[in-house]
Design a protein around this motif. Structure first.
Motif, mmCIF file in Angstrom:
data_model
loop_
_atom_site.group_PDB
_atom_site.id
_atom_site.type_symbol
_atom_site.label_atom_id
_atom_site.label_comp_id
_atom_site.label_asym_id
_atom_site.label_seq_id
_atom_site.Cartn_x
_atom_site.Cartn_y
_atom_site.Cartn_z
ATOM 1 N N ALA A 100 9.676 61.713 60.978
ATOM 2 C CA ALA A 100 10.483 60.511 61.721
ATOM 3 C C ALA A 100 10.196 59.115 61.042
ATOM 4 C CB ALA A 100 10.016 60.358 62.995
ATOM 5 N N PHE A 101 9.068 58.840 60.337
ATOM 6 C CA PHE A 101 8.818 57.572 59.751
ATOM 7 C C PHE A 101 9.680 57.220 58.557
ATOM 8 C CE2 PHE A 101 5.540 60.403 58.108
ATOM 9 C CZ PHE A 101 5.737 60.186 56.814
ATOM 10 N N HIS A 104 13.182 56.201 59.965
ATOM 11 C CA HIS A 104 12.945 54.892 60.624
ATOM 12 C C HIS A 104 12.909 53.810 59.460
ATOM 13 C CE1 HIS A 104 10.794 52.221 63.779
ATOM 14 N NE2 HIS A 104 11.700 51.474 62.998
ATOM 15 N N VAL A 107 16.663 53.713 58.054
ATOM 16 C CA VAL A 107 17.420 52.841 59.155
ATOM 17 C C VAL A 107 17.201 51.416 58.886
ATOM 18 C CG1 VAL A 107 17.735 52.232 61.521
ATOM 19 C CG2 VAL A 107 17.581 54.501 61.060
ATOM 20 N N GLU A 108 15.802 51.061 58.808
ATOM 21 C CA GLU A 108 15.571 49.510 58.775
ATOM 22 C C GLU A 108 16.259 49.032 57.270
ATOM 23 O OE1 GLU A 108 11.399 49.679 58.622
ATOM 24 O OE2 GLU A 108 11.447 49.060 60.843
ATOM 25 N N SER A 252 8.381 58.515 66.013
ATOM 26 C CA SER A 252 8.910 57.230 66.293
ATOM 27 C C SER A 252 9.579 57.124 67.517
ATOM 28 C CB SER A 252 10.029 57.105 65.030
ATOM 29 O OG SER A 252 10.789 55.860 65.364
ATOM 30 N N SER A 253 9.249 55.945 68.289
ATOM 31 C CA SER A 253 9.349 55.780 69.519
ATOM 32 C C SER A 253 10.813 55.467 69.602
ATOM 33 C CB SER A 253 8.503 54.989 70.422
ATOM 34 O OG SER A 253 8.339 53.708 69.716
ATOM 35 N N GLU A 254 11.287 54.669 68.744
ATOM 36 C CA GLU A 254 12.617 54.133 68.465
ATOM 37 C C GLU A 254 13.807 55.108 68.162
ATOM 38 O OE1 GLU A 254 13.172 50.672 65.948
ATOM 39 O OE2 GLU A 254 11.251 49.687 66.617
ATOM 40 N N LEU A 255 13.304 56.210 67.502
ATOM 41 C CA LEU A 255 14.226 57.180 67.205
ATOM 42 C C LEU A 255 14.346 58.453 68.035
ATOM 43 C CD1 LEU A 255 14.107 56.784 63.220
ATOM 44 C CD2 LEU A 255 15.701 55.862 64.643
ATOM 45 N N ASN A 256 13.076 58.589 68.758
ATOM 46 C CA ASN A 256 12.908 59.814 69.632
ATOM 47 C C ASN A 256 12.707 59.482 70.957
ATOM 48 O OD1 ASN A 256 13.171 61.959 67.374
ATOM 49 N ND2 ASN A 256 11.180 60.747 66.740
ATOM 50 N N HIS A 297 6.095 50.633 57.928
ATOM 51 C CA HIS A 297 5.996 51.445 59.227
ATOM 52 C C HIS A 297 4.751 52.279 59.446
ATOM 53 C CE1 HIS A 297 8.067 53.570 62.306
ATOM 54 N NE2 HIS A 297 7.818 54.804 61.798
#
Length: 307
Positions: A100-101, A104, A107-108, A252-256, A297
């Motif tokens: 996930a990182f 993330h 995306v950034e 990743s709390s933002e993606l999952n 990250h």
């Protein structure tokens, strides 16, 4: 040698097929093929290896493309500054195991890009495909892990493929489970605790060797095993079947969503995550920026970046 020949060659390498490249370039296949043959004759090397499924770069061809892309990038800079018209698209690609990182940071990076047009590629793929993408220059960076079981085999493959591995961080093993799994009541779990739960892992295609597994302890016998090809499916099976997988512990709390939990696994088998690149390739500004975002990250999760 003409700049147009290099541009043609770049498109062929991108498509992996002279036929597909000819369609995008609006050229006949024989004309495009002859342009490459003329370039090969002039340079005195074989650049492309032709086979039934398409074309691929030879060893000399891979080295030639490093210099060719530098020339094309310089031409693009000149045209962007002095010639009216659209500039060359910003492009970046990374191949990685399923983390996930990695997504993330990707995306950034895209959020930061100030361009009307760009072409970015993220390949979450099998371990051997990561090496193949880097040697064929389909991706600028690769991201995977090493541990005491696979290190010797993988480092030999890196050397044979002219790739260099750079450590990012080392993590203790964790299991991912859903929030409704009874195991979340424990502060850590053992292999015995997991015995009756379905074991989830990523398939590795034709290269399905234990050494290429994305999960440590891949040689252990499990009563129930399920192989999948993507992260969305593995998370769904954690929830639907109370399955588990083994990873670094970063979610990743933002993606999952919040349905997945990481629990420490009681085994002494550190996981070293790192990035790969081809030895002959200098990282682009986008590649450098992606690495910086990736490291930021990772540090946000409390890990120290290794030198």
């Amino acid at each position: 040698m003409r700049i147009q020949q290099l541009a043609y060659l770049e498109k062929i390498v991108e498509k992996g097929s002279i036929n597909e490249a000819s369609k995008e370039l609006f050229l006949s296949q024989p004309s495009l093929s002859n342009a490459v043959k003329d370039l090969e004759a002039e340079m005195g090397i074989q650049i492309l290896r032709r086979h039934q499924s398409g074309v691929s770069l030879t060893t000399e061809g891979r080295e030639f493309m490093i210099y060719a892309r530098q020339i094309l990038d310089q031409v693009n800079l000149l045209e962007g500054k002095y010639k009216a018209g659209a500039p060359r698209k910003q492009a970046f690609s990374v191949s990685a195991q399923h983390y996930a990182f990695v997504v993330h940071a990707f995306v950034e990076l895209i959020r930061e890009v100030d361009a009307a047009e760009y072409q970015f590629t993220l390949r979450e793929t099998e371990t051997l495909n990561i090496l193949a993408d880097l040697t064929a220059f389909k991706s600028e960076l690769g991201i995977l892990y090493l541990n005491k079981f696979n290190r010797q085999v993988m480092e030999k493959l890196f050397k044979d493929s002219d790739l260099e591995f750079h450590p990012l961080f080392t993590a203790s093993p964790h299991v991912f489970v859903s929030r409704d799994n009874p195991l979340i009541k424990q502060s850590s779990v053992s292999l015995e605790d997991l015995a009756d739960y379905p074991y989830l892992s990523y398939e590795q295609g034709d290269g399905d060797s234990f050494y290429f597994s994305e999960e440590i302890l891949s040689t252990l016998h499990r009563k129930r095993q399920i192989k999948v090809s993507d992260r969305a499916t593995i998370f769904n099976l954690m929830v639907g079947l109370r399955g588990y997988t083994i990873s670094s512990g970063i979610i990743s709390s933002e993606l999952n969503d919040d349905k997945i939990v990481a629990i420490p696994l009681n085994v002494d088998d550190p996981i070293q995550l790192g990035w790969l690149k081809h030895r002959q390739l200098e990282l682009s500004p986008l590649g450098e920026r992606y690495l910086a975002l990736l490291k930021n990250h990772i540090q946000g999760y409390g890990f120290a970046i290794e030198k």
